[in-house]
Scaffold this active site. Structure first.
Site, PDB file in Angstrom:
ATOM      1  N   ARG A 116       0.810  -1.236   0.000  1.00 17.61           N
ATOM      2  CA  ARG A 116       0.000   0.000   0.000  1.00 17.61           C
ATOM      3  C   ARG A 116       0.839   1.280   0.000  1.00 17.61           C
ATOM      4  NH1 ARG A 116      -2.249  -3.339  -1.670  1.00 17.61           N
ATOM      5  NH2 ARG A 116      -3.866  -4.626  -0.747  1.00 17.61           N
ATOM      6  N   CYS A 167     -10.472  -0.060   4.496  1.00 17.84           N
ATOM      7  CA  CYS A 167      -9.857  -0.730   5.647  1.00 17.84           C
ATOM      8  C   CYS A 167      -9.086   0.299   6.458  1.00 17.84           C
ATOM      9  CB  CYS A 167      -8.915  -1.845   5.175  1.00 17.84           C
ATOM     10  SG  CYS A 167      -9.822  -3.263   4.574  1.00 17.84           S
ATOM     11  N   GLU A 238      -3.926   2.268   7.898  1.00 14.33           N
ATOM     12  CA  GLU A 238      -3.708   2.316   6.444  1.00 14.33           C
ATOM     13  C   GLU A 238      -4.282   3.640   5.916  1.00 14.33           C
ATOM     14  OE1 GLU A 238      -4.484  -1.303   4.255  1.00 14.33           O
ATOM     15  OE2 GLU A 238      -5.505  -0.158   2.702  1.00 14.33           O
TER      16      GLU A 238
END
Ligand SMILES: Cc1cc2nc3c(=O)[nH]c(=O)nc-3n(C[C@H](O)[C@H](O)[C@H](O)COP(=O)(O)OP(=O)(O)OC[C@H]3O[C@@H](n4cnc5c(N)ncnc54)[C@H](O)[C@@H]3O)c2cc1C
Length: 267
Positions: A116, A167, A238
């Protein structure tokens, strides 16, 4: 700060004390490149439009991204992905607007992709992604589920239609996924003010009822604490947390934790 669709951002209640530029309504052209299987997409184009274009052209390798909201630029920067793949798989180069105004092209091998995140080489840090080139397959990968299947799976497992930033926590580098740990900690449905841990997918913190950023962060911090207490795992966000809290807006208590990117520590 450059913003794509803002789908991975949580802005603190005092707002962002600076200029935020969104590319989402410009740089949105998607077209075939000169090489077979190549697609060029502007950073402001939506990722779903890129997926649809690839499908229409019968090019394969982007289905993993079906249903990820936001722009092409944001997806490249986040190395957005799913269990089926990530942007690093199909990106071949990026166009960068450097701080000095020069537009350069960087090849995939010059970029660093991690979970990510995509990092530019140190000498190009701070550059704005204005477009990307993708090289896709002309033959379907038998292992890969179709866009339709992946979208259906997403609808079944995620609280779509409710406000969230996807998320909230990264999956730990090893062991069970963040959502599994949060679920096992008994936190599904837990609320602080208008913020709620989704009952459908425990790693989604949803804005159920006019939640403030403080409530969202308070709940995230509680989740972090409980998971650490029960499993000894420190979940890292995240979602990118930017802006300043209300007290900072009033000039009170400008602590390090109030700065962009900072997050509550485990007490
Ligand atoms: C319901 C839901 C489901 C999601 N599912 C997934 C998923 O399955 N997989 C996944 O990886 N993510 C998922 N996300 C998170 C998010 O959608 C992705 O991270 C997305 O790629 C972010 O794109 P964006 O354009 O909204 O970026 P933003 O949120 O606007 O920005 C993200 C970061 O990229 C930077 N940035 C944006 N554009 C540029 C640019 N042009 N140049 C340089 N930097 C830039 C921003 O400064 C910021 O640091 C989900 C989010 C939601 C709300």
């Amino acid at each position: 700060m450059v913003v794509g669709g803002g789908t991975n951002l949580l802005v603190r209640d005092g707002g962002f004390p600076g200029v935020a530029i969104s590319l989402a309504r410009s740089f949105s052209r998607i077209e075939a490149g000169p090489i077979t299987g190549q697609i060029r997409a502007g950073a402001g184009a939506s990722l779903s439009a890129l997926c649809r274009y690839a499908e229409k052209e019968r090019l394969y390798g982007m289905a993993f991204a079906a249903g990820i909201p936001g722009t092409v630029g944001g997806a490249i920067r986040m190395n957005a992905g799913t269990a089926w793949g990530a942007m690093a798989c199909c990106l071949s180069s990026v166009q960068i607007l450097q701080k000095d105004g020069e537009v350069i092209r960087l090849e995939k091998h010059q970029l660093t992709f991690t979970y990510r995140k995509m990092a530019l080489p140190p000498e190009h840090q701070g550059g704005v992604i204005i477009g990307g080139e993708f090289l896709l397959d002309q033959h379907p990968d038998g292992q890969m589920a179709t866009t339709k299947e992946l979208l259906a799976q997403r609808r079944r497992s995620q609280p779509l239609g409710l406000s969230s930033a996807g998320c909230f926590f990264r999956n730990p580098p090893s062991g069970p996924a963040a959502g599994f740990l949060i679920d096992r900690a008994g936190l599904k449905g837990k609320r602080i003010g208008g913020a709620e841990v989704s009952t459908k997918h425990a790693n989604f913190i949803i804005n159920r009822d006019n939640a403030t950023a403080e409530e969202m962060l308070g709940l995230a911090s509680l989740v972090q604490k409980m998971v650490h207490r029960q499993f000894g795992v420190t979940l890292e966000p995240e979602v990118e947390i930017v802006g300043i809290s209300r007290c900072c807006e009033r000039g009170e208590n400008l602590s390090e934790e109030s700065l962009p990117g900072a997050f509550g520590k485990i007490a």
